[in-house]
Scaffold this active site. Structure first.
Site, PDB file in Angstrom:
ATOM      1  N   GLU A 136       0.807  -1.143   0.000  1.00 17.34           N
ATOM      2  CA  GLU A 136       0.026   0.182   0.024  1.00 17.34           C
ATOM      3  C   GLU A 136       0.862   1.280  -0.038  1.00 17.34           C
ATOM      4  O   GLU A 136       1.845   1.215   0.519  1.00 17.34           O
ATOM      5  CB  GLU A 136      -1.010  -0.046   1.277  1.00 17.34           C
ATOM      6  CG  GLU A 136      -2.150   0.977   1.002  1.00 17.34           C
ATOM      7  CD  GLU A 136      -3.068   1.241   2.363  1.00 17.34           C
ATOM      8  OE1 GLU A 136      -4.091   1.441   2.053  1.00 17.34           O
ATOM      9  OE2 GLU A 136      -2.814   0.718   3.225  1.00 17.34           O
ATOM     10  N   GLY A 142       3.298   1.809  10.803  1.00 14.38           N
ATOM     11  CA  GLY A 142       3.125   1.328  12.195  1.00 14.38           C
ATOM     12  C   GLY A 142       2.648  -0.260  11.898  1.00 14.38           C
ATOM     13  O   GLY A 142       3.308  -1.255  12.407  1.00 14.38           O
ATOM     14  N   ALA A 143       1.779  -0.535  11.002  1.00 12.61           N
ATOM     15  CA  ALA A 143       1.452  -1.737  10.431  1.00 12.61           C
ATOM     16  C   ALA A 143       0.695  -1.791   9.269  1.00 12.61           C
ATOM     17  O   ALA A 143       0.276  -0.782   8.645  1.00 12.61           O
ATOM     18  CB  ALA A 143       0.417  -2.337  11.632  1.00 12.61           C
ATOM     19  N   MET A 144       0.303  -3.005   8.834  1.00 14.03           N
ATOM     20  CA  MET A 144      -0.408  -3.015   7.374  1.00 14.03           C
ATOM     21  C   MET A 144      -1.434  -4.255   7.331  1.00 14.03           C
ATOM     22  O   MET A 144      -1.004  -5.447   7.748  1.00 14.03           O
ATOM     23  CB  MET A 144       0.778  -3.253   6.228  1.00 14.03           C
ATOM     24  CG  MET A 144       0.176  -3.532   4.962  1.00 14.03           C
ATOM     25  SD  MET A 144      -0.802  -1.967   4.241  1.00 14.03           S
ATOM     26  CE  MET A 144      -1.965  -2.578   3.497  1.00 14.03           C
ATOM     27  N   GLU A 145      -2.537  -3.860   6.775  1.00 11.43           N
ATOM     28  CA  GLU A 145      -3.617  -4.599   6.829  1.00 11.43           C
ATOM     29  C   GLU A 145      -3.672  -5.844   5.919  1.00 11.43           C
ATOM     30  O   GLU A 145      -4.886  -6.321   5.440  1.00 11.43           O
ATOM     31  CB  GLU A 145      -4.720  -4.003   6.865  1.00 11.43           C
ATOM     32  CG  GLU A 145      -5.229  -3.338   5.539  1.00 11.43           C
ATOM     33  CD  GLU A 145      -4.764  -1.867   5.710  1.00 11.43           C
ATOM     34  OE1 GLU A 145      -3.910  -1.591   5.946  1.00 11.43           O
ATOM     35  OE2 GLU A 145      -5.628  -1.071   4.911  1.00 11.43           O
ATOM     36  N   HIS A 164      -6.912  -1.772  15.215  1.00  8.54           N
ATOM     37  CA  HIS A 164      -6.878  -1.184  13.987  1.00  8.54           C
ATOM     38  C   HIS A 164      -7.009  -2.010  12.712  1.00  8.54           C
ATOM     39  O   HIS A 164      -7.793  -1.911  11.926  1.00  8.54           O
ATOM     40  CB  HIS A 164      -6.196   0.045  13.872  1.00  8.54           C
ATOM     41  CG  HIS A 164      -6.099   1.082  12.689  1.00  8.54           C
ATOM     42  ND1 HIS A 164      -6.448   2.247  12.635  1.00  8.54           N
ATOM     43  CD2 HIS A 164      -5.465   0.555  11.413  1.00  8.54           C
ATOM     44  CE1 HIS A 164      -6.459   2.631  11.417  1.00  8.54           C
ATOM     45  NE2 HIS A 164      -5.993   1.702  10.679  1.00  8.54           N
ATOM     46  N   GLU A 165      -5.861  -2.802  12.695  1.00  4.76           N
ATOM     47  CA  GLU A 165      -5.723  -3.701  11.460  1.00  4.76           C
ATOM     48  C   GLU A 165      -6.836  -4.645  11.246  1.00  4.76           C
ATOM     49  O   GLU A 165      -7.069  -5.212  10.325  1.00  4.76           O
ATOM     50  CB  GLU A 165      -4.213  -4.104  11.442  1.00  4.76           C
ATOM     51  CG  GLU A 165      -3.158  -3.347  11.687  1.00  4.76           C
ATOM     52  CD  GLU A 165      -3.239  -2.078  10.677  1.00  4.76           C
ATOM     53  OE1 GLU A 165      -3.540  -2.241   9.645  1.00  4.76           O
ATOM     54  OE2 GLU A 165      -2.587  -0.806  10.907  1.00  4.76           O
ATOM     55  N   HIS A 170      -9.760  -3.286   9.516  1.00  2.00           N
ATOM     56  CA  HIS A 170      -9.675  -3.293   8.355  1.00  2.00           C
ATOM     57  C   HIS A 170      -9.971  -4.624   7.422  1.00  2.00           C
ATOM     58  O   HIS A 170     -10.248  -4.702   6.539  1.00  2.00           O
ATOM     59  CB  HIS A 170      -8.051  -3.062   7.896  1.00  2.00           C
ATOM     60  CG  HIS A 170      -7.558  -1.779   8.015  1.00  2.00           C
ATOM     61  ND1 HIS A 170      -8.411  -0.696   7.185  1.00  2.00           N
ATOM     62  CD2 HIS A 170      -6.492  -1.012   8.463  1.00  2.00           C
ATOM     63  CE1 HIS A 170      -7.854   0.509   7.379  1.00  2.00           C
ATOM     64  NE2 HIS A 170      -6.801   0.138   8.012  1.00  2.00           N
ATOM     65  N   GLU A 213      -9.620   4.022   6.239  1.00  2.00           N
ATOM     66  CA  GLU A 213      -8.834   4.418   7.456  1.00  2.00           C
ATOM     67  C   GLU A 213      -9.521   5.228   8.659  1.00  2.00           C
ATOM     68  O   GLU A 213      -9.384   4.856   9.820  1.00  2.00           O
ATOM     69  CB  GLU A 213      -7.536   5.694   7.034  1.00  2.00           C
ATOM     70  CG  GLU A 213      -6.542   4.559   6.169  1.00  2.00           C
ATOM     71  CD  GLU A 213      -6.040   3.404   6.733  1.00  2.00           C
ATOM     72  OE1 GLU A 213      -6.172   3.350   7.759  1.00  2.00           O
ATOM     73  OE2 GLU A 213      -5.355   2.670   5.879  1.00  2.00           O
TER      74      GLU A 213
END
Ligand code: BES
Ligand code: ZN
Length: 857
Positions: free
Chosen positions: A139, A272-275, A308-309, A312, A331
């Site tokens: 992303e 921070g992180a990726m879904e 959060h992830e 998603h 988001e």
């Protein structure tokens, strides 16, 4: 139709006459040579006769491209790469008729060190040996760096990935392993078909990784992955992963869409992180933590990011925005859902109260003339990247919260369920959401919400009495720098009012649609509060009389979130010139007894801001002023928690001690910090973890070279990601120019991870003793930083320029970025410039008053 007329006018968008439905992808990474080779077969639906196919690819060499229609006919293409548009064009010797085709591609690429596409990450094991792993980050637009593809979110397809790897390693991808075998000395791992999804969600991770035992949630096995040796740090993240997954299945009323869920901590990670569906990747600080030594803030961070992830997996993965202009649908929702899930998991954390800090962060950008609407046109990849900002996340989540509170949480949830059901495995736009929410709410949502999504800025609601019997509310756009044109705008503002009639409370909910509205009051109103509950995305300005009444009734009558808003709104109106500084400072005096960490955060932030504006000879007086506000609070709390004290008070203690020791430059506190630190080093369990970051930064603030050496060493040998981070950032908090120079030099040479380095530079820019040095360093080494740092980090680093608040530096900043023609995407740079302008203008306007105030202490 000839192929050329089907091409869209926008060179960044792919034509839509050829649609991919499935990718059979085979990749063979070589971690030692830092290369990979790949083969893929893409199943295509050709919708119009054509002799050309355009797809995305960048930094890849494509050896061959062939089409077959499964009747034995094969067409070989001439391949033309356009690096600047990141695409390739395949030209076929004859026309390709409509129908189903298979496109076979053979290609090669490099495992880069830019933390995007298919990239390398390294780590040292306990014996000090360096190991490499390979991971992906696609992303927004970097899947095209790993395999040629239709790299736009609405070209959803099924992915069937095979990874061919060294037998000593393991691999994780979006789905379960369907088959594993050894072929010619290599391990061949074939993964099951994915759901129909966007390219930016594809992921593969290859290396020596260890997994926890799975915890089942319904049919889904949930595991956490780390590099060897870090498994002891997984239980906390695992617990919130499981809890939030359950929560979301319940809330959405739809089972988790994947076939398993892995969460992986990657040592080098840009954000921070990726879904990625089923294979969520994190930076280590966002997933791994030791609950015994972590602070409340650090634990909350892990809970937030994991929730959060996971959110998603539905919002973003199952239903995806059609294009990047609608990124907020991903988001903002994930951020909103993150709050709900964490609040459900640990109600005592009062997550919606601390969300106020995020809302305020959104206000501070959205009050700029250079702000943008939440939904905003995107063309180039750079502009897609620039969409990941506080407006998309925090403003987006704030307006969702406002809407949820306005139509009611159950109705809102029903609308969300309907939206997800309707668009599952597909894409959606803002209007699709309004339709679903409108159906559930039985009221038209666009009229209410479009203003918040498609207009820039937010309203300032002014409250003034109309005699005794009514209050008049009026709205105008809030701006820091006055702008006549902006005052024409208006919003539909759901306003909640709490009326105090002696000891009694009454409540009013009104929708302020026009510029002005008169709200009749019952008899005997002694005070009133606008934005009761604190969920509205607007600021409030009371007439002096109303403000006085509110303060006279006692701040303890207000909820923490309402006190937060009172200070935050007052400070914002002070910055914009609507409230004189002495009045603001007078107001802060009313908060000496405050016990809420968020309220304190906004108070302390305003003093940090002023600390960047005063000249060195005024600083001691400002320090004295901070001491007089903070010392009594620290005194009340003491340095050790009482038995049974809650986490929020513990965190507050840390923040206050930090402020007193640094911003207040209080020598007694500095001495205490040194003593406690010794005790902590002897016996880490003897000091509450929540005050350790404060102690470490105070010691850095007052530290000499010996301490610098010690902290550098602790950074290199830290036991947890949080400890590593704490000592790393302490290196930006020293005062000595020689030591800060070492920190700066370390950001571009000497092994600091590029995921951290730009943030360290930015921290030195925020240090009043180091900012000019950091700025010179940035200017002198820009090209190298531009090459080295992940783009996102570079953009965030530049955010540090807002601290360079003197007219001379401001001038220099503008000149540097101007002559270098630096573009950070979207409106990023314009926003930084304007924030700097506001600070310098405030200094000009309030300089005399700052001098006088801070002299009289
Ligand atoms: N989708 C993003 C990751 C991302 C960020 C990709 C920027 C490309 C550019 C992810 O869901 C995310 O939002 N991560 C946040 C953490 C979250 C808790 C707010 C992040 O990385 O900061
Ligand atoms: Zn996100």
């Amino acid at each position: 139709m000839t192929p050329d007329t089907t091409a869209t006018v926008d060179p960044y968008r792919l034509p839509r006459h050829v649609i991919p439905t499935r990718y059979d992808l085979r990749l063979e990474p070589d971690l030692t040579a830092a290369t990979f080779s790949g083969r893929e077969t893409i199943t295509l639906r050709v919708e119009q006769v054509t002799s050309a196919i355009t797809m995305n690819a960048v930094d890849l060499t494509i050896a061959s491209a062939e089409l077959d229609d499964q009747t034995g006919r094969r067409l070989s293409a001439a391949i033309e790469l356009d690096e600047s548009l990141q695409r390739c064009q395949l030209r076929f010797p004859e026309s390709v008729r409509p129908g189903e085709w298979r496109l076979h591609l053979v290609f090669q690429g490099k495992l880069n060190d830019q933390l995007r596409g298919f990239y390398r990450s390294t780590y040292k094991d306990q014996s000090g040996t360096t190991h490499t792993l390979a991971a992906t980050q696609f992303e927004a637009t970097d899947a095209r760096r790993a395999f040629p593809c239709w790299d736009e979110p609405d070209f959803k397809a099924v992915f069937a990935t095979t990874l061919v790897i060294d037998p000593a390693l393991t691999a994780v991808s979006n789905t379960q392993v369907a088959a594993e075998s050894i072929d010619a000395g290599k391990k061949v791992m074939r993964f099951a078909d994915s759901i129909k999804m966007s390219t930016y969600l594809v992921a593969f991770i290859v290396g020596r990784m260890e997994a926890t035992k799975p915890i089942p949630v319904g049919k889904t096995a949930v595991r956490l992955w780390t590099v060897p040796g870090k498994q002891p740090l997984t239980p906390f993240g695992h617990e919130i992963a499981v809890a939030s997954l359950k929560f979301f299945e319940g809330y959405y009323g739809i089972p988790y869409p994947g076939d398993k869920l892995d969460l992986l901590a990657i040592p080098d990670f840009a954000s921070g992180a990726m879904e990625n569906l089923g294979a969520i990747t994190f930076r280590e600080t966002a997933l791994l933590v030791d609950p015994a030594s972590g602070t409340h803030g650090e634990l909350e961070r892990v809970a937030d990011v994991v929730a959060h992830e996971n959110a998603h997996m539905w919002f973003g993965d199952l239903v995806t925005m059609s294009w990047w202009n609608g990124l907020w649908l991903n988001e903002a929702f994930a951020t909103f859902m993150e709050m709900l899930a964490v609040d459900d998991w640990k109600p005592e954390w009062k997550r919606w109260d601390s969300f106020s800090v995020s809302r305020a962060a959104a206000f501070s950008v959205d009050g700029l003339q250079s702000t943008r609407p939440i939904e905003f046109p995107v063309r180039a990849p750079k502009d897609a990247d620039a969409m990941f900002d506080v407006l998309t996340y925090e403003k987006g989540a704030s307006v969702l919260r406002m809407l949820e509170q306005h139509i009611g949480p159950t109705v809102f949830r029903d609308g969300v369920r309907e939206y997800l059901r309707t668009h599952a495995y597909g894409n959606a736009d803002t209007n699709d959401l309004w339709v679903s929410l409108g159906t559930a709410a039985r009221q038209p949502v666009p009229e209410l919400m479009d203003g918040w999504i498609f207009q820039p800025g937010f309203p300032l609601v002014t409250a003034d009495m109309d005699g005794e019997s009514a209050v008049v509310l009026s709205q105008q756009r809030f701006t820091y720098l006055q702008n006549k044109q902006a005052t024409e705008q208006s919003w539909q503002v759901p306003v909640r009012i709490s009326l105090g009639i002696g000891e009694k409370r009454e409540h009013r909910h009104v929708l302020l649609k026009d510029r002005q509205m008169r709200v009749p009051l019952p008899e005997g109103v002694t005070h009133l509060l606008i934005n009761e509950g604190g969920h509205g995305f607007y600021r409030v300005r009371y007439s002096p009389a109303l403000l006085r009444q509110l303060l006279d009734t006692g701040l303890d009558r207000l909820a923490p979130i309402e006190r937060f808003n009172l200070v935050s709104d007052a400070w914002a109106t002070t910055l914009s010139g609507l409230m004189p500084l002495p009045e603001y400072l007078h107001l802060t005096g009313a908060f000496r007894e405050e016990r809420d960490k968020n309220v304190w955060a906004v108070l302390l932030d305003s003093f940090s801001f002023m600390n960047r504006l005063v000249s060195p000879n005024e600083r001691p007086a400002l320090e004295a002023c901070v001491r007089s506000l903070v010392a009594p609070a620290v005194h009340r709390l003491g340095w050790t928690p009482e038995a049974g004290e809650n986490d929020l008070v513990r965190q507050l203690r840390g923040e206050l001690i930090g402020a007193l020791g640094k911003l207040g430059n209080d020598s007694a506190t500095q001495q205490q910090a040194a003593e406690r630190y010794e005790r902590y080093r002897q016996d880490p369990g003897s000091v509450d973890p929540n005050i350790i970051p404060a102690i470490v930064s105070i010691l850095a603030h007052t530290g000499d070279e010996a301490r610098y050496e010690a902290f550098s060493e602790r950074y290199r040998t830290a036991a947890t990601p949080q400890e590593e981070r704490r000592y790393l950032f302490s290196l930006a908090a020293f005062q000595s120019p020689a030591l800060l120079q070492r920190t700066l030099a370390g950001t571009i040479s000497g092994g600091m991870r590029t995921q951290d380095a730009p943030f360290v530079v930015s921290a030195v820019l925020g240090n009043v003793y180091g900012r000019e040095q950091a700025w010179s360093f940035l200017k002198a080494n820009w090209d190298q930083m531009d090459r080295l740092f992940p783009k996102q980090g570079l953009r965030r680093m530049c955010g540090g320029i807002v601290c360079l608040a003197t007219p001379e530096l401001e001038q220099d900043v503008r000149e540097f970025f101007g002559t270098r023609k630096i573009d950070l995407g979207g409106k990023t740079l314009a926003q930084y410039f304007e924030q700097l302008r506001i600070a310098v203008a405030f200094r000009d306007r309030e300089g005399a008053s700052l001098k006088k105030l801070f002299r009289s202490q």
